[in-house]
Design an enzyme around this catalytic site. Sequence first.
Site, short mmCIF file in Angstrom:
data_model
loop_
_atom_site.label_atom_id
_atom_site.label_comp_id
_atom_site.label_asym_id
_atom_site.label_seq_id
_atom_site.Cartn_x
_atom_site.Cartn_y
_atom_site.Cartn_z
N GLY A 1 39.16 36.17 49.73
CA GLY A 1 37.83 36.07 49.15
C GLY A 1 37.88 35.33 47.83
O GLY A 1 38.88 35.39 47.10
N SER A 2 36.81 34.60 47.52
CA SER A 2 36.83 33.74 46.33
C SER A 2 35.47 33.65 45.68
O SER A 2 35.12 32.62 45.10
CB SER A 2 37.30 32.33 46.73
N LYS B 1 27.57 54.01 43.62
CA LYS B 1 27.05 53.61 42.31
C LYS B 1 26.10 52.43 42.44
O LYS B 1 25.19 52.26 41.63
CB LYS B 1 28.19 53.31 41.35
N LYS C 1 26.23 38.42 47.42
CA LYS C 1 25.53 39.37 48.27
C LYS C 1 25.21 40.65 47.51
O LYS C 1 25.96 41.10 46.65
CB LYS C 1 26.38 39.70 49.51
#
Length: 449
Positions: A23-24, A227, A334
Amino acid sequence: MANPMDSNPQTSSEQLDRVCIVGSGNWGSAIATKVGLNCARLPYFEDQVNMWVYEEMVEVDGESRKLTEVINSQHENVKYLPGIKLPENVIAVADLAEACRGATLLIFVLPHQFLPRLLPTIREACHPSCRGVSLIKGLDFCKETGEPLLISKSISDAMGPDFECGVLMGANVANEVAEGQMCESTLASNFGPPADEITRLVFDSPPSFRVQHIADVAGAEVCGALKNVIALGAGFVDGVGLGSNTKAALLRVGLKEMAKFCHMFFDGVRDDTFTESCGMADLITTCYGGRNRKCAEAFARERLQADTNVIHLDEKECDMLWAKIESDLLHGQKLQGTLTAKEAYALLESQRVLGDFPLIKCIHDIAFKGKPVGDIVEGIAVTSRHAGGQSPTSPFPPLTLPVMQITFRPGMRPFSKKTVLKFGFHFGDHLLIVLYALHTVTISHATVT
């Protein structure tokens, strides 16, 4: 001399860990600033850190270029973390299998919706003794039963029986981490020595990024998911113009509901987890500076429309408004809180315990059922207590049962709290416990701790 690749990095310090960041985005690139430097300076890791990048075209100086080429030439993720230099040993790789080839430590930091289609490729490419750390904030849910599942557990199951996955959670706003501002984080894992400490060291960058280790993976991970739901409520508070007193009350009730959810659905959760960075601290920072709060404030202002709280939206219209806000404000990132709110609500409703979570219910109803945004204060419930600390609330009518002495005999099997909840036997802080002893049944009204 023995081949170091024959060693197991989870139980041996002989093998150098080969690290891959899967992931980046904003957070993936931010954590790469710490991981890259640590792999270059510490003797436990190979220097090069591969970072899997979903290839896309970006505009740089009027020219359309591949994002991987820009990262590898300019050492900057110009789309998701502009203005921050990445270590030169962090290499952007567009091919997932190539990025993960031979990796012994995988760092997962991407929206969890993408995991199912990626994990088979990752499993085939990584080292057989690989372990993982998830930085993903969210929960999975079993399609058959609707029960909550840890994303770290879903990763482990998909990667094979010998794969262990911990989590890194904490009060970590990505840009502040990347800028080197002081913050803390919590690594929760059960790899065993020396892998727990070696894994902590790949992230720990004192004095700016301080990482503590705990063993409570479930508690840390569920806090990281819930949270984001509470942060939606914080955004609603900001959007309607309420102040810090109201937000402080929301955080207090939110933390209590997070703890109640953890204990209700997961075994072995420790109370002291909620005072770690992954608990209270992460909740605070997300409710003041995170993307979920930011988008929820925008949602509230759209709903209010110049301080008039008269528009009622159905779920489809709410979804469309959230999608527009996500697109306008997050630029490709997202929003996790909305999805988790829907899933948590469905779970609590199916278990008939929504009444025990008034804040989560209120946040959901504002977000998706058109409930007025100003009603967020209704969810900040103050629970009075009877003498002796018993809760007066119960979703079921009062039931009087004789209190009986429970004597455990061979063959007796008490139901767990989670199992009993499936059958709906819930009475405030007490549970109706059914004990099976061969062919006889003993019933007692007993407190479960």
